[in-house]
Scaffold this active site. Structure first.
Site, mmCIF file in Angstrom:
data_model
loop_
_atom_site.group_PDB
_atom_site.id
_atom_site.type_symbol
_atom_site.label_atom_id
_atom_site.label_comp_id
_atom_site.label_asym_id
_atom_site.label_seq_id
_atom_site.Cartn_x
_atom_site.Cartn_y
_atom_site.Cartn_z
ATOM 1 N N CYS A 35 -13.000 -1.688 18.825
ATOM 2 C CA CYS A 35 -13.631 -3.013 18.868
ATOM 3 C C CYS A 35 -13.319 -3.732 20.171
ATOM 4 C CB CYS A 35 -13.169 -3.863 17.693
ATOM 5 S SG CYS A 35 -13.627 -3.185 16.111
ATOM 6 N N CYS A 105 -9.400 -14.287 20.531
ATOM 7 C CA CYS A 105 -8.114 -13.791 21.025
ATOM 8 C C CYS A 105 -6.961 -14.556 20.372
ATOM 9 C CB CYS A 105 -8.037 -13.944 22.540
ATOM 10 S SG CYS A 105 -9.290 -12.979 23.403
#
Ligand code: FES
Length: 280
Positions: A35, A105
């Site tokens: 991913c 993130c």
């Protein structure tokens, strides 16, 4: 080029606590190389029960490195309870902000920490396979729901920025919209979501969303009164339906169509929808 803060650049160029803690008490791994992002977080507790050391290894972009570095700095010296209270927004704030497209993130950092604490406590974090909403990125409904609630997300695009869900083949968009709409229904002031939020739906997505909205929002109410509704056809933004049971002979059927069925479909699918009855 992303508009990163000086602090993001600093943590990207000089990441703190890279590597792996020796004999860690907790290990958390999230993401996958397939991913494009993966993070491994390890920590060691001191005798006082506080996190004495924390390190990370990541494969990802500048903001993934900066978020991981920031996280390790933030959790050192904290108890596990204090560390667990850190949200993805706290990580972004620590860095002076992250572009919305990079918020996933910070979410990855928060999840790695959770996984590491669960590992320390001997809890197994097994992804509920049946709850996977986005197959492209392996994101569950629970994960999407959590980030929608915690970060006040309102659109599918935001969910993609925060979790990556929906950023591949897009076939999960109707399910993500459903989650957003369900949360909106609990708190109408949030003004969420969905196709009606301006994202252009493909014909297939629109048909699926109309079907789902009818099954979930409309038919149960009509059935309670002995009525029912059948989807006959869809042409552009015009939805053709047939009223059944007590609805078919109800003098207020026009009212039901315009003020209930049409309103629901406009709310959950698109504000352009009009509903027409097909009488046989
Ligand atoms: S299943 Fe979510 S993007 Fe493909």
């Amino acid at each position: 080029m992303w508009d990163y803060t000086d602090k993001v650049y600093d943590h990207f160029r000089n990441p703190r606590n890279v590597g792996e803690v020796e004999n860690p008490d907790g290990v958390g791994e999230v993401g996958s190389l397939a991913c494009g992002d993966a993070l491994r977080l390890t920590f060691k507790l001191g005798e006082d029960g506080r996190i004495r050391d924390a390190k990370f290894q990541t494969f990802g972009c500048a903001s993934a490195i900066a978020s991981s570095s920031a996280l390790t700095e933030m959790i050192k010296g904290k108890t596990l309870e204090e560390a667990k209270a850190i949200t993805n927004q706290d990580i972004a704030d620590f860095l002076g902000g992250l572009p919305e497209e990079k918020m996933h993130c910070s979410v990855m950092g928060q999840e790695a920490l959770e996984a590491a604490i669960a590992d320390y406590r001997g809890e197994r974090r097994v992804k509920e396979q049946e709850d996977i909403v986005c197959k492209c990125f392996g994101i569950t409904g629970r994960e999407i729901e959590r980030v929608v609630r915690e970060s006040g997300l309102k659109t599918v695009e935001q969910v993609t920025h925060y979790t990556k869900a929906g950023g591949g083949c897009m076939s999960c968009h109707p399910q993500i919209e459903e989650i957003l709409n369900r949360i909106l229904a609990e708190d109408p002031d949030r003004k969420a979501v969905r196709g009606a939020a301006g994202r252009k739906l493909t014909n297939l997505q629109k048909i699926k969303l109309i079907q789902e909205t009818m099954e979930r929002e409309i038919q149960p109410s009509l059935k309670k009164d002995g009525g029912d509704i059948e989807l006959i056809d869809i042409e552009g933004d015009t939805v053709y339906v047939g009223l059944r049971g007590t609805c078919s002979s109800c003098p207020a059927s026009e009212f039901t169509l315009k003020n209930y069925v049409e309103t629901k479909l406009r709310e959950f699918v698109s504000p352009e929808i009009t509903v027409e009855e097909v009488t046989s």
